[in-house]
Scaffold this active site. Structure first.
Site, PDB file in Angstrom:
ATOM      1  CB  SER A  16      -0.923   0.025   1.216  1.00 50.50           C
ATOM      2  OG  SER A  16      -1.785  -1.070   1.183  1.00 50.50           O
ATOM      3  CB  THR A  17       3.005   2.900   2.161  1.00 51.79           C
ATOM      4  OG1 THR A  17       3.727   1.874   2.841  1.00 51.79           O
ATOM      5  CG2 THR A  17       1.671   3.130   2.854  1.00 51.79           C
TER       6      THR A  17
END
Length: 192
Positions: free
Chosen positions: A9-10
């Site tokens: 996600s990051t």
């Protein structure tokens, strides 16, 4: 053919663990999305993986939450794969959709993933409400404060155009137009 899909996600997270597991599972090709939320529908690696899958292939993911973050999305994806004659396998949850137990486990785990996401949303909203109650500003700071807006009005009243005024005070012209529109009554009062 086994097609792998990996996602984090990051940008500061690493795909290494997922990629290693997918290679060890015998994936012929692996598509990935780095720094992209599972809630987004426009994941390029996911799109390429779905296009690459043909009848008889199997989509392999490290964990269910790497593929989807909601029960509805996960169920829709797996149903679409099944209807296309494509298998699905999740390595961490140890199941293969080609079996009745795998099908049952998918429904249980997708419900749990949906529940987990709902809890995260609930905790986030509660945290934001508590922060607001303490006087913490949530979201982006306003583009202009009262003093900057008064400066803009002064410059406009002196004959400077709105675009030139926006450049002078360091905001976008659409922002200044919006502030002028939102504060039209006050603006007209000051011009009288």
């Amino acid at each position: 053919m086994k097609i792998g899909y990996a996602r984090v996600s990051t940008a500061d997270q690493s795909l290494d663990l997922q990629l290693k597991a997918l290679k060890e599972a015998g994936c012929d090709r692996i598509y990935q999305d780095h720094g992209i939320s599972g809630m987004r529908f426009d994941r390029p690696g996911y799109g390429k993986a779905m296009q690459a899958l043909k009848e008889g292939d199997t989509l392999v993911v490290w964990r269910l939450d790497r593929l989807a973050r909601s029960m509805l999305e996960l169920t829709d994806t797996v149903t679409t794969l099944h209807n296309r004659g494509i298998g699905f396998r999740s390595l961490c949850e140890y199941f293969d959709l080609g079996t009745p137990v795998g099908d049952f486990m998918l429904h249980i785990l997708s419900a749990m993933a949906h529940f987990e996401r709902a809890l995260i949303i609930e905790r986030t909203r509660a945290g934001m409400a508590a922060a607001k109650a303490r006087g913490v500003q949530i979201g982006r700071p306003p583009a202009m404060d009262g003093e900057t807006f008064r400066e803009a009005l002064f410059l406009i009243n002196r004959g400077l155009s709105v675009p030139a005024t926006a450049t002078q005070i360091g905001v976008g012209k659409s922002t200044l137009y919006r502030y002028l529109s939102e504060n039209a009554a006050r603006y007209h009062r000051l011009n009288m």
